[in-house]
Write an enzyme that holds these catalytic residues in place. Structure first.
Site, PDB file in Angstrom:
ATOM      1  CG  ASN A 216      -2.310  -8.500   6.083  1.00  0.00           C
ATOM      2  OD1 ASN A 216      -1.817  -9.436   6.721  1.00  0.00           O
ATOM      3  ND2 ASN A 216      -1.690  -7.935   5.078  1.00  0.00           N
TER       4      ASN A 216
ATOM      5  CD  GLN B 104      -3.512  -7.744  -1.739  1.00  0.00           C
ATOM      6  OE1 GLN B 104      -3.427  -6.565  -1.398  1.00  0.00           O
ATOM      7  NE2 GLN B 104      -3.066  -8.738  -0.988  1.00  0.00           N
TER       8      GLN B 104
ATOM      9  CB  THR C 292      -0.934  -0.047   1.228  1.00  0.00           C
ATOM     10  OG1 THR C 292      -1.904  -1.064   0.987  1.00  0.00           O
ATOM     11  CG2 THR C 292      -1.647   1.279   1.459  1.00  0.00           C
TER      12      THR C 292
ATOM     13  NE  ARG D  65       0.435 -11.144   1.146  1.00  0.00           N
ATOM     14  CZ  ARG D  65       1.034 -10.105   1.717  1.00  0.00           C
ATOM     15  NH1 ARG D  65       0.354  -9.023   2.037  1.00  0.00           N
ATOM     16  NH2 ARG D  65       2.332 -10.130   1.966  1.00  0.00           N
TER      17      ARG D  65
ATOM     18  CG  ASN E  52      -5.697  -3.901   9.816  1.00  0.00           C
ATOM     19  OD1 ASN E  52      -5.551  -2.724  10.137  1.00  0.00           O
ATOM     20  ND2 ASN E  52      -5.183  -4.405   8.718  1.00  0.00           N
TER      21      ASN E  52
ATOM     22  CE1 TYR F 102      -7.387  -3.594   5.954  1.00  0.00           C
ATOM     23  CE2 TYR F 102      -5.714  -5.112   5.156  1.00  0.00           C
ATOM     24  CZ  TYR F 102      -6.071  -3.885   5.691  1.00  0.00           C
ATOM     25  OH  TYR F 102      -5.109  -2.955   5.975  1.00  0.00           O
TER      26      TYR F 102
ATOM     27  N   GLY G 198       8.715  -7.511   0.474  1.00  0.00           N
ATOM     28  CA  GLY G 198       7.985  -6.252   0.497  1.00  0.00           C
ATOM     29  C   GLY G 198       8.927  -5.058   0.523  1.00  0.00           C
TER      30      GLY G 198
ATOM     31  CG  HIS H  49      -5.865  -8.318   0.776  1.00  0.00           C
ATOM     32  ND1 HIS H  49      -5.491  -9.113   1.832  1.00  0.00           N
ATOM     33  CD2 HIS H  49      -5.325  -7.093   1.028  1.00  0.00           C
ATOM     34  CE1 HIS H  49      -4.753  -8.400   2.674  1.00  0.00           C
ATOM     35  NE2 HIS H  49      -4.643  -7.167   2.202  1.00  0.00           N
TER      36      HIS H  49
HETATM   37  C1  8OZ Z   1      -0.371  -0.935   5.188  1.00  0.00           C
HETATM   38  C2  8OZ Z   1      -1.201   0.158   5.292  1.00  0.00           C
HETATM   39  C3  8OZ Z   1      -2.498   0.091   4.833  1.00  0.00           C
HETATM   40  C4  8OZ Z   1      -2.966  -1.085   4.285  1.00  0.00           C
HETATM   41  C5  8OZ Z   1      -2.388  -4.776   4.217  1.00  0.00           C
HETATM   42  C6  8OZ Z   1      -3.372  -3.458   2.477  1.00  0.00           C
HETATM   43  O1  8OZ Z   1      -1.854  -4.823   5.318  1.00  0.00           O
HETATM   44  C7  8OZ Z   1      -2.661  -3.476   3.594  1.00  0.00           C
HETATM   45  C8  8OZ Z   1      -2.149  -2.214   4.190  1.00  0.00           C
HETATM   46  C9  8OZ Z   1      -0.840  -2.119   4.637  1.00  0.00           C
HETATM   47  O2  8OZ Z   1      -2.712  -5.807   3.624  1.00  0.00           O
END
Ligand code: 8OZ
Length: 367
Positions: free
Chosen positions: A179, A100, A27, A228, A236, A181, A318, A176
């Protein structure tokens, strides 16, 4: 010159990667008006085209799927046109690139949502933590649980985004599901308290991920569809599932049935310790019939060790790719690596984006 497996080619579905390095999705928050990729992204990705495979920064599949300011989308004509310039430039340099596909779920803020509404999730449980909107770190907003009747439309958004990705010239897409989400919010029992067929048992909590995988694979081909996952990341505010091994073994078996081309696994805490919680990644590796992309904290030595042992097919890097567009050449020659500048990761312009010096530029400067 090293004879490492890292520099061998690899057949990923219909494409042949020139080596086993992958640029991880990163990102960068530099999208322009309309959440169109920044024109500078053309140069940024093309500079890194010597990676075996590039995976773009996470790109929202809909306005509802956005959680941070200035992230690009893949749901409008203008966004598709912006990405087409990126894929053309990468292909002109002989590279390969997947996009992604992202829905943040509850990691969002009302100011980014359609009509200022609540972000959506599996259940109405607010994430502890902040997102970045209006140039400020801001508490995530209280989410609402998706209605059962909304789920077909959500899957349709993924399907359309995948169709757009092919129109934009991508070689494939990465779903995705990592993480913390939306897709992970559905999978883990810490964030999913639903009582319908998308909650409760492992089978039910895995349902959305597998339905999305199926829809995307049907639209663009399973040989162009990767995913992923991050089985134990705390990213998060993703509290551990009560049975992560069983959950992810089940998910991977389901992805096999859909014949996905790869799983991309964040091993440990995203960007943090690899051993944050016990998990048997070899079990996923063994079960899955497609390619295994390993990620998180890899350097050259660990990548070579894991590839030599057959524990992965490809290795995603990364931060090393942020700071070293010619990472593959540096690995091959043992050259020193540029250091990534954290202050320019998120937002801004060319600084810390397209201006890290290459080896060739450094040599020229020294002459
Ligand atoms: C860092 C900042 C904001 C989003 C992820 C898409 O961790 C992100 C993300 C990473 O998968």
């Amino acid at each position: 010159m090293s004879a490492s497996k890292l520099f061998e080619s690899y057949k990923l579905g219909p494409i042949t990667l020139s080596n086993r390095t992958v640029m991880a999705p990163l990102t960068r928050n530099r999208a322009i008006e309309g959440f169109v990729p920044n024109p500078l992204a053309v140069e940024y990705y093309a500079q890194r085209a010597t990676a075996g495979l590039l995976i773009t920064e996470a790109s929202q599949i809909s306005q509802q799927g956005q959680g941070y300011q200035d992230t690009p989308g893949i749901y409008t004509k203008e966004q598709v046109a912006g990405w087409k310039k990126v894929t053309d430039a990468v292909h002109a340099k002989g590279g390969h690139i997947f996009i992604q596909l992202w829905h943040v779920g509850r990691i969002s803020h009302t100011s980014l949502q359609p009509n200022g509404g609540a972000p959506v999730s599996a259940s109405a449980i607010k994430a502890k933590g902040k997102t970045y909107v209006n140039n400020t770190f801001t508490e995530t907003s209280e989410p609402r649980a998706l209605e059962l009747s909304e789920i077909p439309g959500l899957i349709e958004d993924y399907r359309k985004a995948a169709k757009n990705a092919i129109e934009a010239g991508f070689d494939g897409v990465e779903i995705h599901a990592a993480n913390g989400y939306l897709l992970e919010q559905f999978a883990r029992d810490s964030t999913n308290k639903r009582t319908d067929e998308y909650g409760g048992s492992i089978e039910n909590r895995a349902r959305l991920i597998l339905e999305v995988a199926k829809a995307v694979a049907e639209e663009i081909g399973a040989e162009r569809t990767g995913i992923r996952i991050s089985p134990v990341t705390p990213a998060n505010d993703a509290a551990l599932d009560s049975e992560p091994q069983k959950l992810f073994d089940y998910i991977v078996d389901g992805l096999n049935a859909e014949k996905l081309v790869y799983i991309h696994v964040v091993e440990g805490a995203t960007g943090g310790p690899r051993d944050i919680a016990p998990f048997d990644y070899a079990s996923l590796r063994k079960r899955f019939k497609g390619a295994y992309i390993a990620n998180n904290g890899y350097d050259l030595a660990l990548a070579e060790k894991v590839l030599a042992a057959g524990e992965a097919d490809l290795i995603a890097f990364g931060k090393l790719f942020i700071a070293n567009s010619d990472l593959v050449e540096r690995f091959k020659t043992g050259a020193e690596l540029n250091k990534p500048d954290q202050a320019t990761f998120y937002g801004g312009s060319a600084k810390g984006y397209t201006d890290y010096p290459t080896l060739a530029e450094k040599k020229q400067a020294a002459e």
